[in-house]
Scaffold this active site. Structure first.
Site, PDB file in Angstrom:
ATOM      1  N   THR A 183     -28.722 -16.568  16.572  1.00  0.00           N
ATOM      2  CA  THR A 183     -28.502 -17.757  15.746  1.00  0.00           C
ATOM      3  C   THR A 183     -29.133 -17.568  14.372  1.00  0.00           C
ATOM      4  O   THR A 183     -28.527 -17.908  13.339  1.00  0.00           O
ATOM      5  CB  THR A 183     -29.101 -19.003  16.443  1.00  0.00           C
ATOM      6  OG1 THR A 183     -28.586 -19.067  17.775  1.00  0.00           O
ATOM      7  CG2 THR A 183     -28.740 -20.274  15.720  1.00  0.00           C
ATOM      8  N   ARG A 203     -23.864  -7.644  18.230  1.00  0.00           N
ATOM      9  CA  ARG A 203     -23.268  -6.981  19.393  1.00  0.00           C
ATOM     10  C   ARG A 203     -22.197  -7.857  20.037  1.00  0.00           C
ATOM     11  O   ARG A 203     -22.164  -9.069  19.849  1.00  0.00           O
ATOM     12  CB  ARG A 203     -24.350  -6.692  20.431  1.00  0.00           C
ATOM     13  CG  ARG A 203     -25.340  -5.645  20.003  1.00  0.00           C
ATOM     14  CD  ARG A 203     -26.439  -5.457  21.019  1.00  0.00           C
ATOM     15  NE  ARG A 203     -27.284  -6.642  21.147  1.00  0.00           N
ATOM     16  CZ  ARG A 203     -28.181  -6.806  22.090  1.00  0.00           C
ATOM     17  NH1 ARG A 203     -28.359  -5.891  23.011  1.00  0.00           N
ATOM     18  NH2 ARG A 203     -28.917  -7.893  22.137  1.00  0.00           N
TER      19      ARG A 203
END
Length: 558
Positions: A75, A96
């Site tokens: 985040t 990722r």
């Protein structure tokens, strides 16, 4: 006050066509290979064409040891990327891909949260562009070809007791950890023990994320050790003649995926090796491509800085010739309280003393990262229950460590909440203050490399390894593998190998259970304590709550 769920926010996103996102990085439309309207792969031809351009500034986002309170590393990565674009910088994000196993298990999705997300969230957390399926297929092809080779006469004289290539599936399935294969009589081959790992633990995944191009990919695949002969010499993938076909299966998966944030900024989402059994970073191809196209690239490493940042620096940066300009360590007041001894149920109540006590964990991560010669900023990922006194306690502690902590509210406010962090990070990156160097030189003996990590990063007193482990390391050195970096596989929850030992422990030992050679990926995996390469599902898996609603939308994914 009620807050929208991540999936509700993602569903309301005003996405732009992926061609417009590519245009922000000057990627021509013909070099975007679209998967629908909102995601695309970037062509290898275009990637090859930009290699002579200078690199932008690389910014790494890492974190304290994860706690059940949550840290919000992805985040914050997304929020910082949006924040840099907000202040007028040309920035891209590299993260990722998500594994299906944790999505349906306990962890949930991996695309950020709140108003700092990468979209399309549902696609990214499910099949996306098929990269993980390609990796599973390539891995499975090799497994099939090994058993087929043995069946048809075993020209390589493989000792079937020493086949080290396991099978993989991208799902948490504990029943497959240890299995018997080739049962059922002569027609099915020679019975032996085998087992499954989760796809993200496959060496093929690690290789895809470290390979520079398709020829490098095939060379690395060929270098993988799949079994040992009766005379104990290694059998390589190229001996089974599987490397060419595996490369064909991985051809499209090698090309990085371009998507966008909620604020329509470019994000490369590519690769996803396990962060404790492998190096836990997104692909070298995605990161190096982004650095050619943007002035600032924000990327993340897996788990806490003792695992993620250490491997990013010692493995990924070493292998790819990268050097971060600035590192952001993410911390939360809630996690500081947990490290200070507060139970998860009591985190809502103000407890400044517990915050101060728990800051030792943060302090060690900051000092460790500085040890690589890179300036550090702490991002305090804000939760609504945080009090001003608690936030101030973290700020004051970090200032005492010679760094600074900046409050970030990207979860609730998007880029507006990371403007201060973005300005400071850009200022540091532009000042070229970093003097990056890995922790140990290539030529240091393997066991000394393990000791260096254990003592300098984990603050352990000693490494415990029996004669068998030490002999194996010496044998690999004699075979020419002594220059490889070390990939430590240990719990992510503590600096030690005991997941319950929080804070900043000292005086502990690091027991090495076994060592594994990832000859294709190019590192030695050192397994400490109990590490699962095939997770199981929890008592109540997330999958139980995932379904399609009457409108055909996915519910319960996050």
């Amino acid at each position: 006050m009620t807050y929208k769920s991540d999936i509700e926010i993602a569903r309301e996103a005003q996405k732009k066509p992926i061609q417009e996102i590519g245009a922000k990085l000057d990627i021509p439309t013909e070099h975007l290979l679209p998967y629908g309207h909102d995601k695309a792969k970037v062509s290898q031809e275009f990637i090859n064409s930009v290699q002579d351009r200078p690199n932008g500034k690389l910014i790494l986002v890492t974190a304290i040891n994860p706690t059940p309170a949550g840290e919000g590393k992805t985040t914050t990565t997304v929020g910082l990327g949006d924040g840099l674009n907000r202040i007028g910088k040309k920035a891209a994000i590299c993260i990722r891909e998500a594994s299906l196993g944790p999505n349906f298990g306990m962890k949930g999705g991996a695309a950020g949260g709140g108003y700092a997300q990468v979209v399309p969230m549902e696609d990214m957390n499910l099949h996306f562009t098929g990269d993980f399926h390609a990796i599973t297929s390539a891995h499975s092809l090799l497994a099939a070809m090994i058993d087929n080779h043995i069946y048809w006469g075993n020209e390589q004289d493989i000792d079937i007791r020493r086949v080290v290539w396991r099978r993989v599936v991208d799902m948490n399935d504990r029943a497959l950890r240890q299995i018997n294969v080739s049962l059922g009589g002569v027609a099915n081959g020679f019975p032996r023990e085998g087992g499954f790992d989760i796809t993200v633990a496959s060496e093929v995944m690690a290789i895809l994320c470290l390979a520079r191009d398709l020829s490098d990919l095939q060379r690395r695949l060929g270098d993988m050790i799949v079994a040992y002969r009766h005379d104990k010499t290694p059998v390589f993938c190229r001996d089974i003649k599987a490397d060419g076909a595996m490369t064909v299966l991985l051809k499209d998966a090698m090309q990085p995926n371009l998507v966008q944030t909620l604020e329509n900024n470019p994000a490369f989402v590519h690769g996803g090796p396990f962060a404790n059994i492998a190096h836990g970073c997104n692909s070298v191809t995605a990161t190096t491509t982004a650095l050619k196209l943007a002035d600032y690239v924000v990327t993340e490493a897996g788990f806490g800085a003792d695992l993620g940042a250490e491997k990013f620096m010692n493995i990924k940066c070493r292998k790819a010739g990268l050097a971060p300009s600035c590192v952001v360590v993410v911390a939360t007041v809630r996690a500081m309280k947990m490290n200070g001894g507060v139970a998860k149920a009591d985190l809502g109540a103000e407890n400044v003393e517990a915050v101060k006590k728990g800051c030792a964990n943060l302090g060690r991560h900051v000092a460790n990262v500085k040890g690589f010669g890179v300036p550090v900023v702490v991002a305090i990922n804000h939760f609504v229950t945080d009090t001003e006194a608690e936030v101030e306690a973290v700020r004051a502690y970090v200032a005492e460590q010679g760094s600074e902590a900046i409050l970030c509210q990207h979860w609730a406010k998007g880029s507006e909440g990371t403007e201060a962090l973005a300005r400071r990070v850009a200022e540091i990156a532009d000042a070229d203050m970093a003097n990056f160097a890995p922790l140990y030189p290539d030529e240091m003996p393997l066991f000394e490399k393990i000791e260096t990590i254990a003592k300098r990063i984990y603050h352990a007193d000693e490494v415990l390894a029996d004669k068998k482990v030490r002999d194996q390391l010496r044998a690999w050195e004699e075979q020419g593998y002594g220059n490889l970096p070390i990939c430590m596989a240990k719990t992510q929850y503590s600096f030690s190998t005991d997941p319950n030992l929080r804070g900043a422990p000292t005086g502990h030992s690091v027991p090495v259970r076994e060592v594994r050679l990832s000859a294709g990926a190019g590192f030695v995996v050192v397994i400490c304590g109990e590490i699962m390469t095939m997770p199981g599902l929890p008592r109540v898996p997330s999958a139980e709550a995932i379904h399609l609603n009457e409108a055909g939308q996915i519910e319960g994914l996050f």
